[in-house]
Design a protein around this motif. Structure first.
Motif, PDB file in Angstrom:
ATOM      1  N   PRO A 150      29.058  29.375  20.448  1.00 59.47           N
ATOM      2  CA  PRO A 150      28.537  28.118  20.624  1.00 59.47           C
ATOM      3  C   PRO A 150      29.510  27.300  21.265  1.00 59.47           C
ATOM      4  O   PRO A 150      28.980  26.095  21.452  1.00 59.47           O
ATOM      5  N   THR A 151      30.940  27.402  21.379  1.00 58.34           N
ATOM      6  CA  THR A 151      31.620  26.629  22.117  1.00 58.34           C
ATOM      7  C   THR A 151      31.806  26.799  23.474  1.00 58.34           C
ATOM      8  O   THR A 151      32.484  26.460  24.204  1.00 58.34           O
ATOM      9  N   THR A 152      30.747  27.731  24.199  1.00 62.90           N
ATOM     10  CA  THR A 152      30.691  27.897  25.288  1.00 62.90           C
ATOM     11  C   THR A 152      29.500  27.099  26.118  1.00 62.90           C
ATOM     12  O   THR A 152      28.054  27.488  25.405  1.00 62.90           O
ATOM     13  N   ASN A 153      29.251  26.412  26.955  1.00 66.11           N
ATOM     14  CA  ASN A 153      28.057  25.738  27.475  1.00 66.11           C
ATOM     15  C   ASN A 153      28.099  26.093  28.982  1.00 66.11           C
ATOM     16  O   ASN A 153      28.894  25.842  29.850  1.00 66.11           O
ATOM     17  N   VAL A 154      26.797  26.715  29.383  1.00 60.65           N
ATOM     18  CA  VAL A 154      26.652  27.094  30.552  1.00 60.65           C
ATOM     19  C   VAL A 154      25.447  25.829  31.077  1.00 60.65           C
ATOM     20  O   VAL A 154      24.563  25.742  30.756  1.00 60.65           O
ATOM     21  N   VAL A 155      26.047  25.247  32.317  1.00 58.53           N
ATOM     22  CA  VAL A 155      25.091  24.037  32.841  1.00 58.53           C
ATOM     23  C   VAL A 155      24.622  24.457  34.238  1.00 58.53           C
ATOM     24  O   VAL A 155      25.738  24.669  35.135  1.00 58.53           O
ATOM     25  N   ARG A 156      23.353  24.267  34.405  1.00 60.05           N
ATOM     26  CA  ARG A 156      22.855  24.724  35.913  1.00 60.05           C
ATOM     27  C   ARG A 156      22.456  23.430  36.272  1.00 60.05           C
ATOM     28  O   ARG A 156      21.533  22.586  35.876  1.00 60.05           O
ATOM     29  N   VAL A 157      23.192  23.239  37.547  1.00 58.68           N
ATOM     30  CA  VAL A 157      22.633  21.821  38.243  1.00 58.68           C
ATOM     31  C   VAL A 157      21.475  21.928  39.094  1.00 58.68           C
ATOM     32  O   VAL A 157      21.127  23.351  39.583  1.00 58.68           O
ATOM     33  N   LEU A 168      27.158  25.591  37.146  1.00 58.45           N
ATOM     34  CA  LEU A 168      26.740  26.482  38.316  1.00 58.45           C
ATOM     35  C   LEU A 168      25.870  25.351  38.972  1.00 58.45           C
ATOM     36  O   LEU A 168      25.256  24.680  38.570  1.00 58.45           O
ATOM     37  N   GLY A 169      25.681  25.746  40.570  1.00 58.20           N
ATOM     38  CA  GLY A 169      24.967  25.013  41.231  1.00 58.20           C
ATOM     39  C   GLY A 169      23.518  25.388  41.216  1.00 58.20           C
ATOM     40  O   GLY A 169      23.193  26.427  40.152  1.00 58.20           O
ATOM     41  N   PRO A 170      22.463  24.864  42.024  1.00 64.04           N
ATOM     42  CA  PRO A 170      21.060  25.215  41.932  1.00 64.04           C
ATOM     43  C   PRO A 170      20.837  26.720  42.109  1.00 64.04           C
ATOM     44  O   PRO A 170      21.655  27.255  42.974  1.00 64.04           O
ATOM     45  N   GLU A 171      19.749  27.163  41.467  1.00 62.45           N
ATOM     46  CA  GLU A 171      19.441  28.670  41.781  1.00 62.45           C
ATOM     47  C   GLU A 171      19.289  29.006  43.193  1.00 62.45           C
ATOM     48  O   GLU A 171      18.546  28.167  43.930  1.00 62.45           O
ATOM     49  N   SER A 224      28.878  25.396  44.641  1.00 59.18           N
ATOM     50  CA  SER A 224      27.546  24.611  44.977  1.00 59.18           C
ATOM     51  C   SER A 224      27.426  23.554  43.740  1.00 59.18           C
ATOM     52  O   SER A 224      26.996  22.271  44.043  1.00 59.18           O
ATOM     53  N   ALA A 225      27.838  23.763  42.605  1.00 61.16           N
ATOM     54  CA  ALA A 225      28.263  22.716  41.620  1.00 61.16           C
ATOM     55  C   ALA A 225      29.200  21.599  41.811  1.00 61.16           C
ATOM     56  O   ALA A 225      28.956  20.455  41.578  1.00 61.16           O
ATOM     57  N   LEU A 226      30.227  22.073  42.428  1.00 61.50           N
ATOM     58  CA  LEU A 226      31.347  21.082  42.890  1.00 61.50           C
ATOM     59  C   LEU A 226      30.786  20.275  43.998  1.00 61.50           C
ATOM     60  O   LEU A 226      31.153  19.085  44.114  1.00 61.50           O
ATOM     61  N   ASP A 227      29.963  20.910  44.965  1.00 60.17           N
ATOM     62  CA  ASP A 227      29.393  19.983  46.108  1.00 60.17           C
ATOM     63  C   ASP A 227      28.574  18.903  45.350  1.00 60.17           C
ATOM     64  O   ASP A 227      28.332  17.601  45.890  1.00 60.17           O
ATOM     65  N   VAL A 285      30.518  16.035  43.858  1.00 56.39           N
ATOM     66  CA  VAL A 285      31.059  15.467  45.012  1.00 56.39           C
ATOM     67  C   VAL A 285      30.163  14.391  45.332  1.00 56.39           C
ATOM     68  O   VAL A 285      30.135  13.386  45.763  1.00 56.39           O
ATOM     69  N   ASP A 286      28.714  14.887  45.494  1.00 54.26           N
ATOM     70  CA  ASP A 286      27.756  14.116  46.396  1.00 54.26           C
ATOM     71  C   ASP A 286      27.484  12.891  45.304  1.00 54.26           C
ATOM     72  O   ASP A 286      26.846  11.859  45.627  1.00 54.26           O
ATOM     73  N   GLN A 287      27.452  13.171  43.755  1.00 51.23           N
ATOM     74  CA  GLN A 287      27.303  12.299  42.813  1.00 51.23           C
ATOM     75  C   GLN A 287      28.433  11.293  42.628  1.00 51.23           C
ATOM     76  O   GLN A 287      28.444  10.254  41.915  1.00 51.23           O
ATOM     77  N   ARG A 288      29.658  11.768  43.173  1.00 50.05           N
ATOM     78  CA  ARG A 288      30.782  10.771  42.953  1.00 50.05           C
ATOM     79  C   ARG A 288      31.618  10.957  41.583  1.00 50.05           C
ATOM     80  O   ARG A 288      32.066  10.239  41.251  1.00 50.05           O
ATOM     81  N   GLY A 289      30.867  12.185  40.906  1.00 50.87           N
ATOM     82  CA  GLY A 289      31.748  12.313  39.576  1.00 50.87           C
ATOM     83  C   GLY A 289      30.786  12.424  38.380  1.00 50.87           C
ATOM     84  O   GLY A 289      29.510  12.391  38.667  1.00 50.87           O
ATOM     85  N   GLY A 290      31.554  12.350  37.368  1.00 49.66           N
ATOM     86  CA  GLY A 290      30.777  12.656  35.922  1.00 49.66           C
ATOM     87  C   GLY A 290      31.579  12.341  34.760  1.00 49.66           C
ATOM     88  O   GLY A 290      32.910  12.225  34.827  1.00 49.66           O
TER      89      GLY A 290
END
Length: 641
Positions: free
Chosen positions: A128-135, A164-167, A331-334, A337-342
């Motif tokens: 439960p302390t692992t979170n996978v986020v798909r951009v 992770l970046g987009p599929e 691709s998630a890092l791209d 960067v495009d959004q200038r952070g989070g």
């Protein structure tokens, strides 16, 4: 080694509790599941095998070296004995069966880790302390942390995030040069532990690394009297990461209620080689068809677990608000960067903070500044047309020309240009393919120019460089390395190369013959460090300055009469990058990128002591290079702004 703030008895008791699975719920070794404790288990197994006189595997040797940098040698062996006693009677429940089943005669290598990573990743993903986020295609999400994940992390003191970046995103063909910087953090709710009411003293510690061997460590100043609703800005230049990424970036962040001193830096420094090997293993697993989320979850899970276990044993966790480890695929890092952070949440011990991580692409153009003989004032910044890099440049002078070689971002080639005092020649590209790091250069009194870099085989390699940019044959050094080496010539016109072998924190020196070949390396005493060194000949002696493991302090060594001796630390001079050295105007000059900032600083040595550092009007993305041409000293560097 920085002074330990815990006693030996306290550390032994915490280790016993970890081995028995009896540490408090917020004990860091329990947050990502038993499978994630593979590195911590192998480290303890290595300590036990070391005492038993067994030959250690590559991974075991790296982990044993890391422990020896943190704790007294006899205490490391005691930890190994404690592990073996608990393991032999069927204890060590927080550790995977794969590790507890190893006897003293069994080793565990990097190859074993690569084979086990997919299974480790699956177990880490189930926590439960692992979170996978798909951009998504719409860009980086405004809120990356779910309420369920934040609550789970609050209960146990930390968690793992895989972004992770987009599929179906196309694989990047070149490196991304970027910076993750720290604008501010926001206090939603303080712990309320202060005697004066709801006020906190907040301190942030961070480390990051990429698959391109880029590493960064940052410890914030202590923010006092933080109240509910406050937004506090970090100092200018505060950064989480700066460098290049091809496939993977991982970061490790802790939010503390108070300053825990400098020992956390040593913990993270000691684990960088291990983390690099884990990144390489995760990338290798992904390239062979395993699911990206499992591979990255395994990567951040095992680094998170061993970092947390060591912090828990050495520092304790009473003042920890939360510990988080994150990984981003390219691709998630791209998208970030495009959004200038989070924004990222840190919630625990009754407190709730969000950390703003800014992201931007880096400029990479090369610049230089100059210092005239007899002057103490440096010039303004000048551009070097067509030259781009984020690595250490290499510079030298021969026949009235200043030569500069750099590795451009996103490539494995080297570019070459020359300066006659008035203008730079057009860059000559691809003088060398397969370069993996920055460049060191030197010229003999006879005019022969040699340069050294890390080749595709991850060995320091020398090359004869001619004035027209042509290269002679190369000679690989005797050991593996991943950081920029350097060369300089000393007495009798003999070249010397210095580099840090992979898996070791000690520098070694190898004389280089006229053909560019390396003689047997000799370890330089008291030279523990993380990055490559800088060399310069001054008054017939060979001088070396490098970033030490003592809180990033710069350290000075001299080669005289065939022997290396330490001249001690440069007082009040700190850097997280490789410094630059040159002999000029009767003094030894050193320019370096500051500790946890982007500024360049300058100091000189008069043969007795180093002068107080002076701030230069220049910012750099990494360390500079120094070279003398005529009656002028040139400082060349990859510009930050």
């Amino acid at each position: 080694m920085p002074e330990l703030t815990s006693t030996r008895e306290e550390r032994a008791a915490r280790l016993r509790e970890q081995l028995e699975g009896a540490r408090p719920r917020r004990g860091m070794a329990q947050q990502a599941g038993a499978a994630a404790n593979v590195l911590w288990g192998v480290a303890l197994h290595a300590a036990a095998r070391l005492e038993a006189g067994q030959e250690l595997s590559d991974l075991e040797a790296m982990l044993a070296t890391a422990l020896a940098r943190l704790l007294p040698g006899d205490e490391v062996l005691e930890m190994g004995r404690a592990w073996e006693q608990v393991r032999a009677r069927g204890g060590a429940t927080p550790f995977p069966d794969r590790i507890t089943g190893l006897t003293l005669g069994d080793s565990y290598s990097l190859a074993d880790l690569r084979a086990d990573l997919p299974a480790i990743g699956k177990e880490v993903l189930a926590q439960p302390t692992t979170n996978v986020v798909r951009v998504g295609d719409s860009g980086f999400p405004a809120e990356i942390d779910s309420e369920e994940f934040v609550s789970a992390c609050e209960e146990v003191g930390g968690g793992v995030t895989v972004v992770l970046g987009p599929e179906g995103a196309e694989r990047a063909r070149s490196e991304l040069s970027c910076e993750l910087h720290l604008p501010y953090f926001h206090c939603h709710k303080s712990t309320g532990d202060s005697a004066f009411g709801g006020r906190d003293e907040i301190y942030w510690t961070m480390a990051s690394g990429s698959d391109q061997k880029e590493q960064h460590i940052y410890g914030s100043p202590e923010f006092g009297a933080v109240e509910d609703g406050d937004r506090r800005s970090f100092p200018a230049g505060a950064g989480l990461f700066i460098g290049t990424v091809q496939e993977v970036l991982f970061v490790d962040i802790e939010c503390w209620e108070k300053d825990r001193g400098g020992f956390w830096e040593t913990i993270k420094d000691s684990l960088f080689d291990v983390a690099e090997a884990c990144v390489d293993s995760a990338v290798d697993v992904m390239e062979h068809g395993e699911k990206e989320d499992a591979a990255l979850a395994a990567l951040v899970g095992i680094v998170f677990a061993i970092m947390g276990a060591l912090l828990d044993i050495i520092l304790g966790n009473d003042d920890l608000i939360q510990h988080r480890t994150l990984s981003f695929n390219r691709s998630a890092l791209d998208a970030l960067v495009d959004q200038r952070g989070g924004d990222f949440h840190f919630k625990g011990e009754g407190a709730h903070y969000t950390l703003r991580i800014g992201a931007r692409k880096l400029p990479s153009h090369m610049q230089y500044i100059t210092l005239d003989q007899g002057s103490s004032a440096w010039s303004g910044r000048y551009n070097m047309p067509g030259m781009h890099s984020l690595d250490n440049p290499g510079t030298t002078t021969t026949n009235g020309l200043l030569h500069c070689v750099v590795r451009p971002p996103g490539t494995n080639r080297l570019d070459f240009t020359s300066f006659d005092g008035f203008e730079w020649s057009p860059p000559r590209q691809e003088i060398l393919s397969g370069a993996m790091a920055g460049v060191g250069m030197a010229s003999t009194s006879g005019g022969m120019t040699q340069m050294v870099t890390v080749n595709a085989a991850l060995r320091p390699a020398t090359y004869a460089l001619y004035a027209d940019g042509d290269l002679g044959s190369s000679e690989s050094g005797p050991m593996f390395t991943t950081v920029t080496p350097d060369i300089a010539y000393a007495i009798f016109d003999e070249l010397h190369g210095v580099f840090r072998p992979f898996g070791s924190d000690q520098l070694v020196c190898s004389p280089i013959n006229s053909w560019g070949g390396w003689d047997d390396p000799v370890t330089i005493p008291d030279s523990a460090g993380l990055l490559g060194p800088s060399l310069a000949r001054h008054n017939a002696d060979l001088h070396l300055v490098h970033r030490s493991t003592n809180g990033d302090r710069l350290k000075h060594h001299v080669f005289r009469n065939g022997q290396w001796t330490s001249k001690g630390f440069l007082n009040d001079h700190f850097s997280t990058h490789r410094p630059a050295l040159a002999s000029f105007d009767g003094k030894l000059h050193c320019v370096y990128r500051g500790h946890n900032n982007i500024n360049l600083w300058w100091t000189t040595w008069d043969g007795t002591a180093w002068a107080p550092s002076k701030l230069l009007a220049a910012t750099a993305s990494t360390g500079p290079a120094l070279t003398v041409l005529g009656d002028r000293l040139y400082c060349v560097f990859p510009s930050h702004l």
